[in-house]
Design a protein around this motif. Structure first.
Motif, PDB file in Angstrom:
ATOM      1  N   ILE A 137       8.258  -1.333  35.286  1.00  0.00           N
ATOM      2  CA  ILE A 137       9.318  -0.423  35.729  1.00  0.00           C
ATOM      3  C   ILE A 137       9.244   0.882  34.960  1.00  0.00           C
ATOM      4  O   ILE A 137       9.346   1.970  35.540  1.00  0.00           O
ATOM      5  CB  ILE A 137      10.704  -1.083  35.547  1.00  0.00           C
ATOM      6  CG1 ILE A 137      10.802  -2.379  36.360  1.00  0.00           C
ATOM      7  CG2 ILE A 137      11.808  -0.104  35.926  1.00  0.00           C
ATOM      8  CD1 ILE A 137      10.642  -2.193  37.847  1.00  0.00           C
ATOM      9  N   GLN A 188       6.323   2.912  36.251  1.00  0.00           N
ATOM     10  CA  GLN A 188       6.579   3.493  37.569  1.00  0.00           C
ATOM     11  C   GLN A 188       7.550   4.675  37.489  1.00  0.00           C
ATOM     12  O   GLN A 188       7.458   5.615  38.278  1.00  0.00           O
ATOM     13  CB  GLN A 188       7.124   2.426  38.511  1.00  0.00           C
ATOM     14  CG  GLN A 188       6.103   1.364  38.907  1.00  0.00           C
ATOM     15  CD  GLN A 188       6.731   0.187  39.629  1.00  0.00           C
ATOM     16  OE1 GLN A 188       7.884   0.229  40.038  1.00  0.00           O
ATOM     17  NE2 GLN A 188       5.972  -0.898  39.779  1.00  0.00           N
ATOM     18  N   MET A 189       8.450   4.644  36.513  1.00  0.00           N
ATOM     19  CA  MET A 189       9.448   5.705  36.399  1.00  0.00           C
ATOM     20  C   MET A 189       8.991   6.868  35.521  1.00  0.00           C
ATOM     21  O   MET A 189       9.714   7.847  35.365  1.00  0.00           O
ATOM     22  CB  MET A 189      10.762   5.128  35.880  1.00  0.00           C
ATOM     23  CG  MET A 189      11.449   4.185  36.872  1.00  0.00           C
ATOM     24  SD  MET A 189      13.077   3.618  36.352  1.00  0.00           S
ATOM     25  CE  MET A 189      14.016   5.159  36.379  1.00  0.00           C
ATOM     26  N   LEU A 206      18.805  -1.387  37.277  1.00  0.00           N
ATOM     27  CA  LEU A 206      18.865  -1.815  38.671  1.00  0.00           C
ATOM     28  C   LEU A 206      17.527  -2.379  39.130  1.00  0.00           C
ATOM     29  O   LEU A 206      17.463  -3.433  39.775  1.00  0.00           O
ATOM     30  CB  LEU A 206      19.283  -0.631  39.550  1.00  0.00           C
ATOM     31  CG  LEU A 206      19.369  -0.888  41.055  1.00  0.00           C
ATOM     32  CD1 LEU A 206      20.467  -1.913  41.354  1.00  0.00           C
ATOM     33  CD2 LEU A 206      19.638   0.412  41.803  1.00  0.00           C
ATOM     34  N   PHE A 207      16.459  -1.676  38.792  1.00  0.00           N
ATOM     35  CA  PHE A 207      15.129  -2.118  39.216  1.00  0.00           C
ATOM     36  C   PHE A 207      14.622  -3.311  38.409  1.00  0.00           C
ATOM     37  O   PHE A 207      13.950  -4.199  38.945  1.00  0.00           O
ATOM     38  CB  PHE A 207      14.121  -0.975  39.117  1.00  0.00           C
ATOM     39  CG  PHE A 207      14.262   0.056  40.196  1.00  0.00           C
ATOM     40  CD1 PHE A 207      14.279  -0.298  41.536  1.00  0.00           C
ATOM     41  CD2 PHE A 207      14.394   1.402  39.884  1.00  0.00           C
ATOM     42  CE1 PHE A 207      14.411   0.643  42.534  1.00  0.00           C
ATOM     43  CE2 PHE A 207      14.535   2.358  40.873  1.00  0.00           C
ATOM     44  CZ  PHE A 207      14.540   1.983  42.201  1.00  0.00           C
ATOM     45  N   SER A 208      14.940  -3.307  37.111  1.00  0.00           N
ATOM     46  CA  SER A 208      14.409  -4.358  36.244  1.00  0.00           C
ATOM     47  C   SER A 208      15.229  -5.635  36.286  1.00  0.00           C
ATOM     48  O   SER A 208      14.710  -6.722  36.019  1.00  0.00           O
ATOM     49  CB  SER A 208      14.349  -3.842  34.798  1.00  0.00           C
ATOM     50  OG  SER A 208      13.573  -4.674  33.990  1.00  0.00           O
ATOM     51  N   GLN A 209      16.540  -5.506  36.615  1.00  0.00           N
ATOM     52  CA  GLN A 209      17.455  -6.649  36.644  1.00  0.00           C
ATOM     53  C   GLN A 209      17.459  -7.400  35.318  1.00  0.00           C
ATOM     54  O   GLN A 209      17.542  -8.645  35.271  1.00  0.00           O
ATOM     55  CB  GLN A 209      17.101  -7.586  37.802  1.00  0.00           C
ATOM     56  CG  GLN A 209      17.238  -6.922  39.173  1.00  0.00           C
ATOM     57  CD  GLN A 209      16.941  -7.869  40.326  1.00  0.00           C
ATOM     58  OE1 GLN A 209      16.475  -8.984  40.135  1.00  0.00           O
ATOM     59  NE2 GLN A 209      17.236  -7.415  41.531  1.00  0.00           N
ATOM     60  N   ILE A 229      19.450   3.232  36.427  1.00  0.00           N
ATOM     61  CA  ILE A 229      18.455   2.997  37.484  1.00  0.00           C
ATOM     62  C   ILE A 229      17.390   2.015  36.996  1.00  0.00           C
ATOM     63  O   ILE A 229      16.954   1.128  37.742  1.00  0.00           O
ATOM     64  CB  ILE A 229      17.815   4.329  37.913  1.00  0.00           C
ATOM     65  CG1 ILE A 229      18.869   5.247  38.546  1.00  0.00           C
ATOM     66  CG2 ILE A 229      16.665   4.089  38.894  1.00  0.00           C
ATOM     67  CD1 ILE A 229      18.378   6.645  38.835  1.00  0.00           C
ATOM     68  N   GLU A 230      16.988   2.148  35.730  1.00  0.00           N
ATOM     69  CA  GLU A 230      16.040   1.195  35.146  1.00  0.00           C
ATOM     70  C   GLU A 230      16.598  -0.225  35.223  1.00  0.00           C
ATOM     71  O   GLU A 230      15.886  -1.175  35.577  1.00  0.00           O
ATOM     72  CB  GLU A 230      15.760   1.546  33.689  1.00  0.00           C
ATOM     73  CG  GLU A 230      14.998   2.842  33.462  1.00  0.00           C
ATOM     74  CD  GLU A 230      14.855   3.136  31.985  1.00  0.00           C
ATOM     75  OE1 GLU A 230      14.596   2.192  31.199  1.00  0.00           O
ATOM     76  OE2 GLU A 230      15.025   4.296  31.575  1.00  0.00           O
ATOM     77  N   ILE A 258      14.133  -3.712  29.604  1.00  0.00           N
ATOM     78  CA  ILE A 258      13.443  -3.111  30.752  1.00  0.00           C
ATOM     79  C   ILE A 258      11.968  -3.503  30.753  1.00  0.00           C
ATOM     80  O   ILE A 258      11.277  -3.409  29.737  1.00  0.00           O
ATOM     81  CB  ILE A 258      13.583  -1.579  30.732  1.00  0.00           C
ATOM     82  CG1 ILE A 258      15.055  -1.190  30.574  1.00  0.00           C
ATOM     83  CG2 ILE A 258      13.001  -0.987  32.001  1.00  0.00           C
ATOM     84  CD1 ILE A 258      15.976  -1.736  31.642  1.00  0.00           C
ATOM     85  N   LYS A 259      11.498  -3.911  31.914  1.00  0.00           N
ATOM     86  CA  LYS A 259      10.120  -4.381  32.041  1.00  0.00           C
ATOM     87  C   LYS A 259       9.130  -3.218  32.033  1.00  0.00           C
ATOM     88  O   LYS A 259       9.402  -2.149  32.577  1.00  0.00           O
ATOM     89  CB  LYS A 259       9.981  -5.195  33.329  1.00  0.00           C
ATOM     90  CG  LYS A 259      10.894  -6.423  33.366  1.00  0.00           C
ATOM     91  CD  LYS A 259      10.882  -7.084  34.732  1.00  0.00           C
ATOM     92  CE  LYS A 259      11.866  -8.254  34.777  1.00  0.00           C
ATOM     93  NZ  LYS A 259      11.964  -8.853  36.129  1.00  0.00           N
TER      94      LYS A 259
END
Length: 235
Positions: free
Chosen positions: A43, A46-47, A32-35, A29-30, A39-40
């Protein structure tokens, strides 16, 4: 290892593998959101990453959620290899609920110590605190064993791993040493508190008074750290 053997292994240690799969899913999921494979920070925040201003402001759930987040594939894989190895051993010895409690406890312990000691703006993620708590569990096994010789070599190995990992942590600027030390302390404090299975009394010198004392000391230490953190950061 074929599929049947793997399934039997998962069935034998379901909590360890459930936590493993959960961390993998969360990392996907990380991604997916960070692309990005790196990982940014927004993100991660937020998680549920551990972040002192937010925790002091009342978001105490971050002390646990941060332990299920990872910043990169290498970070995740490195943690999971050790987590599965130790988690399966501990779950086999102490039981399903005990390994879950120990892991969550050590994550909280690591993030609590980081909350108190680390700089105000530090963002922290990773299951390392829980893994360091597992290192400590084997040392407690040795200290409480009716036949310590059976656990001495494992305890020495875990102690050596702890020292090695701390040294490596000190050489890596982005790693929270306090989180690792805190997780280890959490494991030392609460391992006796989860040794409630009756058969364990034949292997370890543990009684109900020792179990209760372990919980009392653990909760007292955590309460003191929360108080000191609030005093330091003005919460």
């Amino acid at each position: 290892m074929n599929n049947k053997d793997m399934w039997q292994r998962i069935q034998a240690r379901p909590v360890t593998w459930l936590l493993t799969f959960l961390m993998i899913v969360i990392f996907l999921i990380e991604l997916l959101f960070s692309q990005s494979f790196q990982i940014k920070a927004p993100i991660l925040y937020q998680m549920g990453a551990a972040y002192t201003p937010s925790i002091i402001d009342g978001q105490w759930w971050r002390l646990i959620s941060a332990g299920f987040l990872h910043g990169s594939p290498i970070h995740l894989i490195g943690n999971l290899v050790v987590f599965v190895w130790l988690g399966e051993l501990i779950e086999g010895m102490l039981g399903r609920l005990a390994v879950l409690v120990l892991f969550l406890n050590s994550i909280v312990a690591g993030n609590l110590l980081s909350l108190w000691i680390d700089p105000w703006q530090t963002l922290s993620v990773g299951a390392s605190g829980g893994i360091f708590g597992f290192f400590a569990t084997f040392i407690v096994f040795w200290l409480l064993a009716r036949q310590p010789d059976q656990w001495r070599e494992q305890a020495k190995s875990m102690g050596a791993l702890f020292v090695l990992m701390i040294v490596l942590s000190l050489m890596t600027p982005s790693v929270s040493v306090s989180g690792h030390v805190g997780g280890f302390i959490g494991g030392l404090l609460l391992t006796a508190g989860v040794m409630w299975r009756c058969p364990l009394q034949a292997t370890f010198r543990i009684k109900i008074t020792g179990i209760l004392l372990s919980w009392l000391i653990t909760l007292s230490v955590y309460s003191a750290i929360v108080f000191l953190s609030l005093q330091r950061w003005g919460g």
